[in-house]
Design a protein around this motif. Structure first.
Motif, PDB file in Angstrom:
ATOM      1  N   ASN A   1      -5.283 -36.091 -73.198  1.00 35.52           N
ATOM      2  CA  ASN A   1      -3.949 -36.644 -73.435  1.00 35.52           C
ATOM      3  C   ASN A   1      -3.007 -35.448 -73.404  1.00 35.52           C
ATOM      4  O   ASN A   1      -2.828 -34.765 -74.419  1.00 35.52           O
ATOM      5  CB  ASN A   1      -3.891 -37.372 -74.774  1.00 35.52           C
ATOM      6  N   ILE A   2      -2.457 -35.172 -72.250  1.00 33.11           N
ATOM      7  CA  ILE A   2      -1.724 -33.924 -72.043  1.00 33.11           C
ATOM      8  C   ILE A   2      -0.518 -33.803 -72.965  1.00 33.11           C
ATOM      9  O   ILE A   2      -0.114 -32.686 -73.332  1.00 33.11           O
ATOM     10  CB  ILE A   2      -1.308 -33.780 -70.557  1.00 33.11           C
ATOM     11  N   ASP A   3       0.058 -34.920 -73.390  1.00 31.66           N
ATOM     12  CA  ASP A   3       1.220 -34.872 -74.276  1.00 31.66           C
ATOM     13  C   ASP A   3       0.848 -34.392 -75.680  1.00 31.66           C
ATOM     14  O   ASP A   3       1.708 -33.894 -76.412  1.00 31.66           O
ATOM     15  CB  ASP A   3       1.887 -36.244 -74.377  1.00 31.66           C
ATOM     16  N   ARG A   4      -0.420 -34.554 -76.066  1.00 30.31           N
ATOM     17  CA  ARG A   4      -0.842 -34.174 -77.415  1.00 30.31           C
ATOM     18  C   ARG A   4      -1.466 -32.783 -77.472  1.00 30.31           C
ATOM     19  O   ARG A   4      -1.756 -32.285 -78.558  1.00 30.31           O
ATOM     20  CB  ARG A   4      -1.840 -35.205 -77.945  1.00 30.31           C
ATOM     21  N   VAL A   5      -1.692 -32.185 -76.308  1.00 31.00           N
ATOM     22  CA  VAL A   5      -2.281 -30.851 -76.282  1.00 31.00           C
ATOM     23  C   VAL A   5      -1.329 -29.841 -76.912  1.00 31.00           C
ATOM     24  O   VAL A   5      -1.743 -28.871 -77.531  1.00 31.00           O
ATOM     25  CB  VAL A   5      -2.644 -30.441 -74.840  1.00 31.00           C
ATOM     26  N   PHE A   6      -0.025 -30.091 -76.775  1.00 35.63           N
ATOM     27  CA  PHE A   6       0.988 -29.192 -77.329  1.00 35.63           C
ATOM     28  C   PHE A   6       1.765 -29.891 -78.436  1.00 35.63           C
ATOM     29  O   PHE A   6       2.126 -31.053 -78.309  1.00 35.63           O
ATOM     30  CB  PHE A   6       1.966 -28.749 -76.239  1.00 35.63           C
ATOM     31  N   SER A   7       2.021 -29.164 -79.515  1.00 37.97           N
ATOM     32  CA  SER A   7       2.877 -29.700 -80.574  1.00 37.97           C
ATOM     33  C   SER A   7       4.338 -29.593 -80.138  1.00 37.97           C
ATOM     34  O   SER A   7       4.663 -28.909 -79.169  1.00 37.97           O
ATOM     35  CB  SER A   7       2.668 -28.918 -81.872  1.00 37.97           C
ATOM     36  N   SER A   8       5.224 -30.245 -80.872  1.00 38.52           N
ATOM     37  CA  SER A   8       6.650 -30.194 -80.527  1.00 38.52           C
ATOM     38  C   SER A   8       7.179 -28.766 -80.588  1.00 38.52           C
ATOM     39  O   SER A   8       7.967 -28.340 -79.739  1.00 38.52           O
ATOM     40  CB  SER A   8       7.455 -31.091 -81.479  1.00 38.52           C
ATOM     41  N   ASP A   9       6.725 -28.014 -81.610  1.00 34.30           N
ATOM     42  CA  ASP A   9       7.174 -26.622 -81.740  1.00 34.30           C
ATOM     43  C   ASP A   9       6.694 -25.778 -80.567  1.00 34.30           C
ATOM     44  O   ASP A   9       7.431 -24.938 -80.041  1.00 34.30           O
ATOM     45  CB  ASP A   9       6.666 -26.020 -83.057  1.00 34.30           C
ATOM     46  N   GLU A  10       5.436 -25.999 -80.159  1.00 33.78           N
ATOM     47  CA  GLU A  10       4.891 -25.246 -79.030  1.00 33.78           C
ATOM     48  C   GLU A  10       5.633 -25.581 -77.745  1.00 33.78           C
ATOM     49  O   GLU A  10       5.931 -24.696 -76.935  1.00 33.78           O
ATOM     50  CB  GLU A  10       3.399 -25.539 -78.875  1.00 33.78           C
ATOM     51  N   LEU A  11       5.934 -26.842 -77.556  1.00 27.21           N
ATOM     52  CA  LEU A  11       6.647 -27.248 -76.350  1.00 27.21           C
ATOM     53  C   LEU A  11       8.061 -26.681 -76.339  1.00 27.21           C
ATOM     54  O   LEU A  11       8.601 -26.379 -75.273  1.00 27.21           O
ATOM     55  CB  LEU A  11       6.680 -28.775 -76.252  1.00 27.21           C
ATOM     56  N   ALA A  12       8.642 -26.524 -77.520  1.00 28.38           N
ATOM     57  CA  ALA A  12       9.970 -25.914 -77.593  1.00 28.38           C
ATOM     58  C   ALA A  12       9.907 -24.462 -77.124  1.00 28.38           C
ATOM     59  O   ALA A  12      10.795 -23.988 -76.406  1.00 28.38           O
ATOM     60  CB  ALA A  12      10.510 -25.990 -79.018  1.00 28.38           C
ATOM     61  N   ILE A  13       8.825 -23.764 -77.509  1.00 26.69           N
ATOM     62  CA  ILE A  13       8.642 -22.375 -77.068  1.00 26.69           C
ATOM     63  C   ILE A  13       8.456 -22.331 -75.563  1.00 26.69           C
ATOM     64  O   ILE A  13       9.039 -21.499 -74.862  1.00 26.69           O
ATOM     65  CB  ILE A  13       7.430 -21.746 -77.780  1.00 26.69           C
ATOM     66  N   VAL A  14       7.632 -23.251 -75.058  1.00 24.64           N
ATOM     67  CA  VAL A  14       7.389 -23.319 -73.619  1.00 24.64           C
ATOM     68  C   VAL A  14       8.683 -23.614 -72.875  1.00 24.64           C
ATOM     69  O   VAL A  14       8.988 -23.015 -71.834  1.00 24.64           O
ATOM     70  CB  VAL A  14       6.323 -24.399 -73.299  1.00 24.64           C
TER      71      VAL A  14
END
Length: 208
Positions: A177-190
């Motif tokens: 589930n690619i959307d759950r591999v990253f947390s919201s905070d991690e995606l913000a960094i990305v």
């Protein structure tokens, strides 16, 4: 360079469905039963890739393209798994080492190492990310009756990362589930890393 992907069908519908087809199909009840059976064995296509001995799959609708390994520009003060960014036809794309992100052992890059460009959804917004993988395999069409729930025990991965376990020709496939591999905070960094301008990337490459 982009890789072509092989497509492999899941196979024919179960025999029990075929055996139920009568000589006439005018019955509304029969049509409803057939539609229920079709829904029960609906299929989904997955791009499959390997990380060590494990085989993973991501929905093909999330995969934009497959790239051969390309130089990555480092971004300071980012997590270890964020390798940096690449310039993809003028668009800055963050590159994630999937081994590090999934807590798998690091390995040497090979000629098969590639970057799978995928779309990740966060708060209704699409973020384009490059996922570094050992090798891309093929596109598999997997029926719903070939997918089992994610195991609660016996896997090194967090179960929330796994949407299910596919089984094709005696081989198990971890469906992410690619959307759950990253947390919201991690995606913000990305996402912040992806805002580095293409001009800055080109300047760094020129200086090297």
């Amino acid at each position: 360079q982009c890789y072509g992907l092989l497509h492999k069908p899941a196979g024919r519908l179960p025999m029990q469905m075929a055996s139920r087809i009568p000589s006439t199909t005018n019955s509304k009840h029969f049509k409803e039963e057939i539609m229920d059976d079709i829904k029960a064995v609906s299929s989904q296509q997955y791009v499959t890739f390997s990380l060590g001995d494990e085989l993973f799959g991501v929905e093909v609708t999330r995969a934009r393209e497959i790239l051969s390994l390309t130089p990555v520009t480092k971004v300071p003060q980012t997590p270890e798994y964020l390798l940096g960014v690449i310039n993809l036809r003028g668009q800055v794309v963050p590159v994630i080492d999937m081994r590090l992100k999934l807590n798998l052992p690091v390995s040497e890059e090979t000629e098969d190492t590639c970057i799978i460009v995928v779309e990740v959804q966060v708060d209704g917004e699409a973020i384009i990310v490059g996922a570094l993988a050992d090798a891309v395999r093929e596109v598999l069409e997997i029926r719903s009756d070939q997918i089992e729930p994610a195991p609660r025990l016996g896997t090194r991965l967090k179960t929330e990362f796994i949407s299910g376990m596919g089984k094709v020709e005696e081989q198990f496939l971890i469906l992410l589930n690619i959307d759950r591999v990253f947390s919201s905070d991690e995606l913000a960094i990305v996402q912040d890393a992806g805002q580095v301008s293409a001009a800055e990337i080109e300047q760094v490459v020129d200086e090297d």
